[in-house]
Design an enzyme around this catalytic site. Structure first.
Site, PDB file in Angstrom:
ATOM      1  N   TRP A  32      40.040  37.427  37.504  1.00  0.00           N
ATOM      2  CA  TRP A  32      41.311  36.778  37.157  1.00  0.00           C
ATOM      3  C   TRP A  32      41.859  35.936  38.305  1.00  0.00           C
ATOM      4  O   TRP A  32      42.780  35.152  38.107  1.00  0.00           O
ATOM      5  CB  TRP A  32      42.341  37.819  36.720  1.00  0.00           C
ATOM      6  CG  TRP A  32      42.449  39.005  37.627  1.00  0.00           C
ATOM      7  CD1 TRP A  32      43.199  39.111  38.760  1.00  0.00           C
ATOM      8  CD2 TRP A  32      41.772  40.260  37.482  1.00  0.00           C
ATOM      9  NE1 TRP A  32      43.035  40.345  39.338  1.00  0.00           N
ATOM     10  CE2 TRP A  32      42.175  41.077  38.575  1.00  0.00           C
ATOM     11  CE3 TRP A  32      40.886  40.771  36.544  1.00  0.00           C
ATOM     12  CZ2 TRP A  32      41.698  42.380  38.742  1.00  0.00           C
ATOM     13  CZ3 TRP A  32      40.414  42.059  36.717  1.00  0.00           C
ATOM     14  CH2 TRP A  32      40.822  42.849  37.802  1.00  0.00           C
ATOM     15  N   ARG A  33      41.284  36.098  39.498  1.00  0.00           N
ATOM     16  CA  ARG A  33      41.672  35.223  40.611  1.00  0.00           C
ATOM     17  C   ARG A  33      40.949  33.884  40.564  1.00  0.00           C
ATOM     18  O   ARG A  33      41.274  32.981  41.343  1.00  0.00           O
ATOM     19  CB  ARG A  33      41.381  35.910  41.949  1.00  0.00           C
ATOM     20  CG  ARG A  33      42.360  37.022  42.302  1.00  0.00           C
ATOM     21  CD  ARG A  33      42.012  37.659  43.625  1.00  0.00           C
ATOM     22  NE  ARG A  33      43.082  38.556  44.084  1.00  0.00           N
ATOM     23  CZ  ARG A  33      42.995  39.327  45.165  1.00  0.00           C
ATOM     24  NH1 ARG A  33      41.897  39.310  45.902  1.00  0.00           N
ATOM     25  NH2 ARG A  33      43.996  40.103  45.505  1.00  0.00           N
ATOM     26  N   GLU A  45      47.344  41.365  34.364  1.00  0.00           N
ATOM     27  CA  GLU A  45      48.557  41.950  34.928  1.00  0.00           C
ATOM     28  C   GLU A  45      48.989  43.188  34.147  1.00  0.00           C
ATOM     29  O   GLU A  45      49.391  44.196  34.730  1.00  0.00           O
ATOM     30  CB  GLU A  45      49.689  40.919  34.954  1.00  0.00           C
ATOM     31  CG  GLU A  45      49.512  39.824  35.988  1.00  0.00           C
ATOM     32  CD  GLU A  45      49.531  40.346  37.414  1.00  0.00           C
ATOM     33  OE1 GLU A  45      50.247  41.336  37.684  1.00  0.00           O
ATOM     34  OE2 GLU A  45      48.820  39.775  38.254  1.00  0.00           O
ATOM     35  N   GLN A  50      49.555  50.380  37.267  1.00  0.00           N
ATOM     36  CA  GLN A  50      49.194  51.761  37.569  1.00  0.00           C
ATOM     37  C   GLN A  50      47.732  52.070  37.257  1.00  0.00           C
ATOM     38  O   GLN A  50      47.377  53.206  36.957  1.00  0.00           O
ATOM     39  CB  GLN A  50      50.116  52.736  36.837  1.00  0.00           C
ATOM     40  CG  GLN A  50      51.562  52.637  37.312  1.00  0.00           C
ATOM     41  CD  GLN A  50      52.446  53.688  36.697  1.00  0.00           C
ATOM     42  OE1 GLN A  50      52.251  54.102  35.563  1.00  0.00           O
ATOM     43  NE2 GLN A  50      53.436  54.142  37.436  1.00  0.00           N
ATOM     44  N   THR A  51      46.868  51.059  37.311  1.00  0.00           N
ATOM     45  CA  THR A  51      45.432  51.250  37.135  1.00  0.00           C
ATOM     46  C   THR A  51      44.719  50.523  38.271  1.00  0.00           C
ATOM     47  O   THR A  51      45.042  49.381  38.569  1.00  0.00           O
ATOM     48  CB  THR A  51      44.948  50.693  35.779  1.00  0.00           C
ATOM     49  OG1 THR A  51      45.687  51.316  34.722  1.00  0.00           O
ATOM     50  CG2 THR A  51      43.469  50.969  35.575  1.00  0.00           C
ATOM     51  N   GLY A  91      45.759  53.769  29.798  1.00  0.00           N
ATOM     52  CA  GLY A  91      47.044  54.442  29.915  1.00  0.00           C
ATOM     53  C   GLY A  91      48.177  53.718  29.205  1.00  0.00           C
ATOM     54  O   GLY A  91      48.129  52.513  28.987  1.00  0.00           O
ATOM     55  N   TYR A  92      49.208  54.492  28.857  1.00  0.00           N
ATOM     56  CA  TYR A  92      50.412  53.928  28.240  1.00  0.00           C
ATOM     57  C   TYR A  92      50.060  52.933  27.127  1.00  0.00           C
ATOM     58  O   TYR A  92      50.160  51.717  27.296  1.00  0.00           O
ATOM     59  CB  TYR A  92      51.293  53.250  29.287  1.00  0.00           C
ATOM     60  CG  TYR A  92      51.853  54.207  30.308  1.00  0.00           C
ATOM     61  CD1 TYR A  92      52.819  55.148  29.945  1.00  0.00           C
ATOM     62  CD2 TYR A  92      51.409  54.175  31.623  1.00  0.00           C
ATOM     63  CE1 TYR A  92      53.320  56.041  30.884  1.00  0.00           C
ATOM     64  CE2 TYR A  92      51.919  55.067  32.568  1.00  0.00           C
ATOM     65  CZ  TYR A  92      52.869  55.998  32.187  1.00  0.00           C
ATOM     66  OH  TYR A  92      53.356  56.863  33.109  1.00  0.00           O
ATOM     67  N   TYR A 130      58.535  41.442  37.155  1.00  0.00           N
ATOM     68  CA  TYR A 130      57.377  41.368  38.057  1.00  0.00           C
ATOM     69  C   TYR A 130      56.204  40.663  37.376  1.00  0.00           C
ATOM     70  O   TYR A 130      55.592  39.750  37.940  1.00  0.00           O
ATOM     71  CB  TYR A 130      56.952  42.766  38.515  1.00  0.00           C
ATOM     72  CG  TYR A 130      55.693  42.731  39.349  1.00  0.00           C
ATOM     73  CD1 TYR A 130      55.760  42.466  40.716  1.00  0.00           C
ATOM     74  CD2 TYR A 130      54.441  42.884  38.763  1.00  0.00           C
ATOM     75  CE1 TYR A 130      54.604  42.380  41.476  1.00  0.00           C
ATOM     76  CE2 TYR A 130      53.287  42.796  39.517  1.00  0.00           C
ATOM     77  CZ  TYR A 130      53.371  42.550  40.867  1.00  0.00           C
ATOM     78  OH  TYR A 130      52.223  42.450  41.616  1.00  0.00           O
ATOM     79  N   ASP A 148      56.190  43.738  45.610  1.00  0.00           N
ATOM     80  CA  ASP A 148      55.736  45.006  45.048  1.00  0.00           C
ATOM     81  C   ASP A 148      55.631  46.033  46.169  1.00  0.00           C
ATOM     82  O   ASP A 148      56.054  45.779  47.306  1.00  0.00           O
ATOM     83  CB  ASP A 148      54.407  44.833  44.304  1.00  0.00           C
ATOM     84  CG  ASP A 148      53.236  44.487  45.221  1.00  0.00           C
ATOM     85  OD1 ASP A 148      53.452  44.297  46.443  1.00  0.00           O
ATOM     86  OD2 ASP A 148      52.100  44.413  44.725  1.00  0.00           O
ATOM     87  N   CYS A 196      46.972  46.589  55.429  1.00  0.00           N
ATOM     88  CA  CYS A 196      48.184  47.368  55.674  1.00  0.00           C
ATOM     89  C   CYS A 196      48.345  48.427  54.586  1.00  0.00           C
ATOM     90  O   CYS A 196      49.366  48.513  53.905  1.00  0.00           O
ATOM     91  CB  CYS A 196      49.402  46.444  55.710  1.00  0.00           C
ATOM     92  SG  CYS A 196      50.825  47.165  56.542  1.00  0.00           S
ATOM     93  N   CYS A 207      43.622  42.024  60.420  1.00  0.00           N
ATOM     94  CA  CYS A 207      44.961  41.619  59.988  1.00  0.00           C
ATOM     95  C   CYS A 207      45.437  40.381  60.753  1.00  0.00           C
ATOM     96  O   CYS A 207      45.446  40.364  61.983  1.00  0.00           O
ATOM     97  CB  CYS A 207      45.952  42.761  60.189  1.00  0.00           C
ATOM     98  SG  CYS A 207      47.659  42.284  59.837  1.00  0.00           S
TER      99      CYS A 207
END
Length: 306
Positions: A32-33, A45, A50-51, A91-92, A130, A148, A196, A207
């Site tokens: 997707w990038r 997205e 949460q995955t 999920g969900y 978001y 985020d 990070c 970094c």
């Protein structure tokens, strides 16, 4: 000037260039990038909530193979979309319902053309601020600075930004160059995801902000408090997923036939009212989300996917 902005180094141009160059030189490759298709990005997205991203890749590919355009998704049977979601353990399951409804909105209200601004995207079903901003950023290069959990951790450590939402938003917005939301938001989230992290890998990940970073200088790598995700095993979320999976397999089930497929200790013959009340409450929750229908039978209720 707010305290958050006072803590930012003076040479913000150098900070911006260092991060973008670091990202462009080497970053995790996710499909997707490599696209600016807003439909494909919206799917990624919603799936990524949460995955773990590595788990999303196969599901994303399979989803787009099955429903390659927003029109294809709008035409799909919602039960099939929910079943796909459950089969891929995303999920969900109500996210699948909302994604289907958002596709229908785009086709019916926008003639199949995606809205482009965060505010307009937020009008779509199930698309919060978001997600709207992420789609605007990555599809149209038209978003605000993403804030985020990863971004908060980076800003807190690097520039001692106070642990306050408004402070993080001010700092993130100031650092992002105008018109660069696509590359900037990808880059700063990548920084939080590979360098990070909760346990930082400053040198190992190279970094790009080490020379400005307060935490790297003083060795204090504490981070803002992050609510822990609830345990999945035995959770209501897991039980909801089992209901969807059972109804997908069997089309419809009487409540007492469904119960043992959802919870191994479901035993209505021993305590009929308690177990049936528990399952009925779960089904009504799913019905409120538009995922399940409950048909009152002469003997006991029948459940089926909508």
């Amino acid at each position: 000037m707010s305290e958050a902005l006072e803590n930012l180094p003076a040479d913000q141009g150098a900070i911006q260039r260092a991060l973008i160059e670091w990202y462009q030189d080497d970053h995790r490759e996710y499909p997707w990038r490599e696209t600016d298709d807003p439909y494909a990005i919206l799917v990624s997205e919603v799936m990524s909530q949460q995955t773990q991203l590595d788990r999303v890749v196969d599901a994303w590919d399979d989803f787009l193979d099955r429903w390659p355009t927003v029109a294809d998704l709008a035409d799909a049977d919602r039960a099939d979309v929910v079943g796909f979601w459950s089969d891929h353990s995303l999920g969900y399951n109500n996210r699948a319902k909302y994604l289907h409804e958002a596709a229908t909105q785009i086709v019916e209200e926008y003639d199949g053309a995606f809205p482009e601004s965060p505010d307009e995207l937020s009008e779509l079903m199930g698309v919060g601020p978001y997600t709207a901003n992420a789609v605007a950023s990555f599809a149209f290069n038209n978003g605000d600075a993403v804030v985020d959990t990863n971004v908060k951790r980076v800003l807190y450590r690097a520039f001692s930004i106070p642990d306050e939402d408004a402070a993080f938003e001010d700092a993130a917005s100031t650092l992002m160059s105008e018109g660069e939301s696509r590359v900037w938001n990808n880059a700063i989230m990548e920084l939080g995801g590979v360098a990070c992290e909760k346990t930082p890998r400053c040198d190992a990940a190279g970094c790009p902000w080490r020379e400005w970073c307060d935490a790297y200088a003083n060795g204090d790598f504490s981070a803002p408090d992050v609510p822990e995700q609830s345990t999945f095993e035995g959770s209501r979320r897991q039980m909801r997923g089992r209901v969807i999976a059972a109804l997908k397999e069997h089309d419809h089930l009487a409540i007492d036939n469904l119960g043992p497929k959802v919870r191994v200790d479901y035993a209505p013959e021993a305590d009929a009212e308690a177990d049936r009340e528990w399952l009925r409450d779960l089904l009504e929750d799913l019905a409120d989300d538009g995922l399940v229908e409950i048909e009152e039978g002469s003997d006991q209720p029948i459940a089926r996917l909508r």
